[in-house]
Design a protein around this motif. Sequence first.
Motif, mmCIF file in Angstrom:
data_model
loop_
_atom_site.group_PDB
_atom_site.id
_atom_site.type_symbol
_atom_site.label_atom_id
_atom_site.label_comp_id
_atom_site.label_asym_id
_atom_site.label_seq_id
_atom_site.Cartn_x
_atom_site.Cartn_y
_atom_site.Cartn_z
ATOM 1 N N ALA A 56 -2.931 -6.845 13.265
ATOM 2 C CA ALA A 56 -1.975 -6.404 12.104
ATOM 3 C C ALA A 56 -2.669 -6.212 10.902
ATOM 4 O O ALA A 56 -2.427 -5.038 10.158
ATOM 5 C CB ALA A 56 -0.811 -7.425 11.778
ATOM 6 N N LEU B 42 -4.532 -2.831 11.176
ATOM 7 C CA LEU B 42 -3.744 -1.729 10.846
ATOM 8 C C LEU B 42 -3.046 -1.570 9.480
ATOM 9 O O LEU B 42 -2.587 -0.470 9.067
ATOM 10 C CB LEU B 42 -2.165 -1.970 11.852
ATOM 11 C CG LEU B 42 -2.644 -1.897 13.361
ATOM 12 C CD1 LEU B 42 -1.254 -2.268 14.181
ATOM 13 C CD2 LEU B 42 -3.118 -0.393 13.350
ATOM 14 N N CYS C 223 2.761 -1.275 5.269
ATOM 15 C CA CYS C 223 2.342 -2.566 5.875
ATOM 16 C C CYS C 223 3.398 -3.385 6.171
ATOM 17 O O CYS C 223 3.354 -4.300 7.201
ATOM 18 C CB CYS C 223 1.556 -3.238 4.429
ATOM 19 S SG CYS C 223 -0.005 -2.411 4.389
ATOM 20 N N VAL D 159 4.614 -1.911 9.589
ATOM 21 C CA VAL D 159 3.548 -2.377 10.502
ATOM 22 C C VAL D 159 3.686 -3.703 10.952
ATOM 23 O O VAL D 159 3.641 -4.082 12.108
ATOM 24 C CB VAL D 159 2.061 -1.949 10.102
ATOM 25 C CG1 VAL D 159 1.198 -2.591 11.031
ATOM 26 C CG2 VAL D 159 1.892 -0.521 10.045
ATOM 27 N N THR E 164 4.634 -5.176 14.668
ATOM 28 C CA THR E 164 3.590 -6.026 15.071
ATOM 29 C C THR E 164 4.069 -7.473 15.624
ATOM 30 O O THR E 164 4.173 -7.864 16.540
ATOM 31 C CB THR E 164 2.482 -6.337 14.436
ATOM 32 O OG1 THR E 164 1.867 -4.889 14.078
ATOM 33 C CG2 THR E 164 1.535 -7.026 15.011
#
Length: 109
Positions: free
Chosen positions: A2, A5, A49, A52, A56
């Motif tokens: 994460a 990413l 963020c 994501v 995740t």
Amino acid sequence: MASILFLVLGDMTAAIMGVSFGGDSFGILKLGRAGKKSLEGSLAMFSVCCAVGFATFGPIRLREYPVFFGALTATLTELYEPFNLNDNLTIPVFSSLAMQWAFHRIQLC
């Protein structure tokens, strides 16, 4: 995964949104150490963020707490570049540390 990413997608989105729309809405407000960062880019990075992180850590209970702190840390790290280090190095390290701390806190509940 994460935190990597966060760097790849979040930093890219912050750069694209900051260059494209930075200063349009809040032209007076410049952020960052040198005043070259925009609020639009920072909000875009935080949003990406968070998205994501939620994707995740989907099946994990109480994931909102670590995802929020990881996204906030990644955004602030991109914004201020602590220790005068490149944010490509510090975003994954600091955001993963923040998420580990937050996951540890919810594990104690």
